[in-house]
Scaffold this active site. Structure first.
Site, PDB file in Angstrom:
ATOM      1  NE  ARG A 159      -3.558  -2.231   2.792  1.00 38.36           N
ATOM      2  CZ  ARG A 159      -3.248  -3.386   3.382  1.00 38.36           C
ATOM      3  NH1 ARG A 159      -2.026  -3.555   3.887  1.00 38.36           N
ATOM      4  NH2 ARG A 159      -4.135  -4.342   3.481  1.00 38.36           N
ATOM      5  CE  LYS A 184      -7.899  -1.017   5.820  1.00 43.32           C
ATOM      6  NZ  LYS A 184      -8.720  -1.112   4.573  1.00 43.32           N
ATOM      7  CG  HIS A 256      -4.607   0.394  -4.046  1.00 40.00           C
ATOM      8  ND1 HIS A 256      -4.025   0.348  -2.807  1.00 40.00           N
ATOM      9  CD2 HIS A 256      -5.520  -0.616  -4.069  1.00 40.00           C
ATOM     10  CE1 HIS A 256      -4.553  -0.636  -2.090  1.00 40.00           C
ATOM     11  NE2 HIS A 256      -5.465  -1.236  -2.839  1.00 40.00           N
ATOM     12  NE  ARG A 259      -2.898  -3.895  -1.173  1.00 38.27           N
ATOM     13  CZ  ARG A 259      -2.368  -4.650  -0.213  1.00 38.27           C
ATOM     14  NH1 ARG A 259      -1.060  -4.711  -0.083  1.00 38.27           N
ATOM     15  NH2 ARG A 259      -3.126  -5.344   0.603  1.00 38.27           N
ATOM     16  CG  HIS A 282      -5.846  -8.987   1.653  1.00 36.45           C
ATOM     17  ND1 HIS A 282      -6.219  -9.343   0.376  1.00 36.45           N
ATOM     18  CD2 HIS A 282      -5.556  -7.666   1.596  1.00 36.45           C
ATOM     19  CE1 HIS A 282      -6.167  -8.285  -0.416  1.00 36.45           C
ATOM     20  NE2 HIS A 282      -5.770  -7.253   0.304  1.00 36.45           N
ATOM     21  CE1 TYR A 291      -6.088  -7.126  -6.541  1.00 36.69           C
ATOM     22  CE2 TYR A 291      -6.147  -8.346  -4.485  1.00 36.69           C
ATOM     23  CZ  TYR A 291      -5.911  -7.170  -5.173  1.00 36.69           C
ATOM     24  OH  TYR A 291      -5.520  -6.053  -4.494  1.00 36.69           O
TER      25      TYR A 291
END
Length: 333
Positions: A159, A184, A256, A259, A282, A291
């Site tokens: 990110r 995150k 992004h 990514r 994630h 994806y």
């Protein structure tokens, strides 16, 4: 009536960073949401921002604010939903902090998010990516830095906040063969680097100027490069890369997208969505399933990588004649 200022300050300065472990980026984003909301409410109520009371921020006021940022500030439904999520988080905090505001809090919690379309994920093809990675001028310090940033952003699926917040202590020196990333939700991961990525990163670290900032990537003033600074440099290099990859002119390439590109290329190489989730950091594979929403040709390539299961044709047996007779009788009734 309950003053807003005291509780909002406790929420942003104490609850989010201390109790929730929110990152600096999250706190900044939430603070900006309330900066806009307080300004909007103060103009609507014709009072000073410090005089606003929580009971005045009911569901009607919040809905008017959300309509305002969409109509006047051209915010997308996705951004609108993010602002609403920040507001709801504050009112959940108030449920136990200020019980007198429980009724208002429940009204705000009942506001629904807008449904948004789920478009196909934007990503770069391998020729487009190579053109971008080759775009920075290696003869300049800024070009060496930008080349290292682009390589890391793609190879590690970072990110933009993870890239710009990367610290020297996060790089495994002197080999620079891996980096430690705090992502995150404070989730940590250690990512190995390809030899090419190691090389361009070490090229930058050799010429990186001394600075009080411990971040890996610095701007021309010797300070940590910002998210907007990286986005600006990316735009410049996309313009250069279009000369060798004209298809880039038809794409909107944001930080992004790099990514996304990492995720798609990893999925194509492995065919395993779980590996993509681990690489990107994630918390759940559910977040990674976007994806799988790629072009049909790409989906067929992934399916062709595995063999379909061999299933024998079955027969319908084991049913008594009396049952069939009853069914036939029922049909004729």
């Amino acid at each position: 009536m309950t003053a807003l200022a005291l509780h909002l300050g406790a929420y942003l300065l104490e609850h989010l960073p201390r109790d929730r472990g929110a990152s600096r980026h999250t706190v900044d984003s939430y603070a900006y949401t309330f900066q806009m909301l307080v300004g909007f409410a103060a103009r609507r109520l014709r009072v000073l921002p410090c005089e606003i009371e929580i009971e005045q921020l009911g569901a009607d006021m919040i809905l008017d604010f959300l309509e305002y940022i969409e109509a006047k500030r051209a915010n997308t439904p996705r951004t609108r939903n993010a602002r609403l999520a920040a507001i709801k988080s504050f009112f959940r905090f108030l449920e136990y902090r200020a019980p007198a505001c429980l009724n208002v809090a429940l009204q705000v919690q009942a506001i629904r998010s807008k449904r948004i379309e789920q478009p196909l994920v934007d990503y770069l093809t391998r020729p487009e990516l190579q053109a971008l990675l080759d775009a920075p001028d290696r003869r300049t310090a800024s070009g060496v830095r930008d080349r290292a940033m682009l390589h890391l952003a793609y190879a590690c699926g970072l990110r933009v906040s993870e890239l710009t917040g990367l610290q020297l202590d996060d790089v495994e020196l002197p080999a620079a063969n891996s980096i430690h990333v705090v992502g995150k939700g404070r989730r940590e991961r250690v990512l190995p680097l390809w030899k090419e990525t190691q090389a361009v990163l070490k090229d930058w670290l050799r010429i990186r100027p001394d600075s009080r900032s411990g971040t890996v990537f610095l701007n021309c003033r010797g300070q940590a490069i910002t998210r907007h600074g990286f986005a600006s440099r990316l735009t410049v290099h996309i313009g250069t890369a279009q000369r060798s990859a004209p298809s880039l002119a038809r794409k909107r390439v944001t930080p992004h997208v790099l990514r996304h590109t990492c995720a798609i290329h990893t999925l194509q190489a492995t065919g395993d969505i779980r590996r993509v989730a681990l690489w990107l950091g994630h918390s759940s594979v559910v977040s990674t399933e976007i994806y799988l929403r790629i072009d049909p040709a790409e989906k067929l390539d992934i399916l062709d990588a595995g063999a379909p299961p061999l299933i024998k044709k079955g027969t319908f047996t084991g049913v008594s004649d009396r049952l069939l007779a009853m069914l036939a009788t029922a049909r004729g009734a």
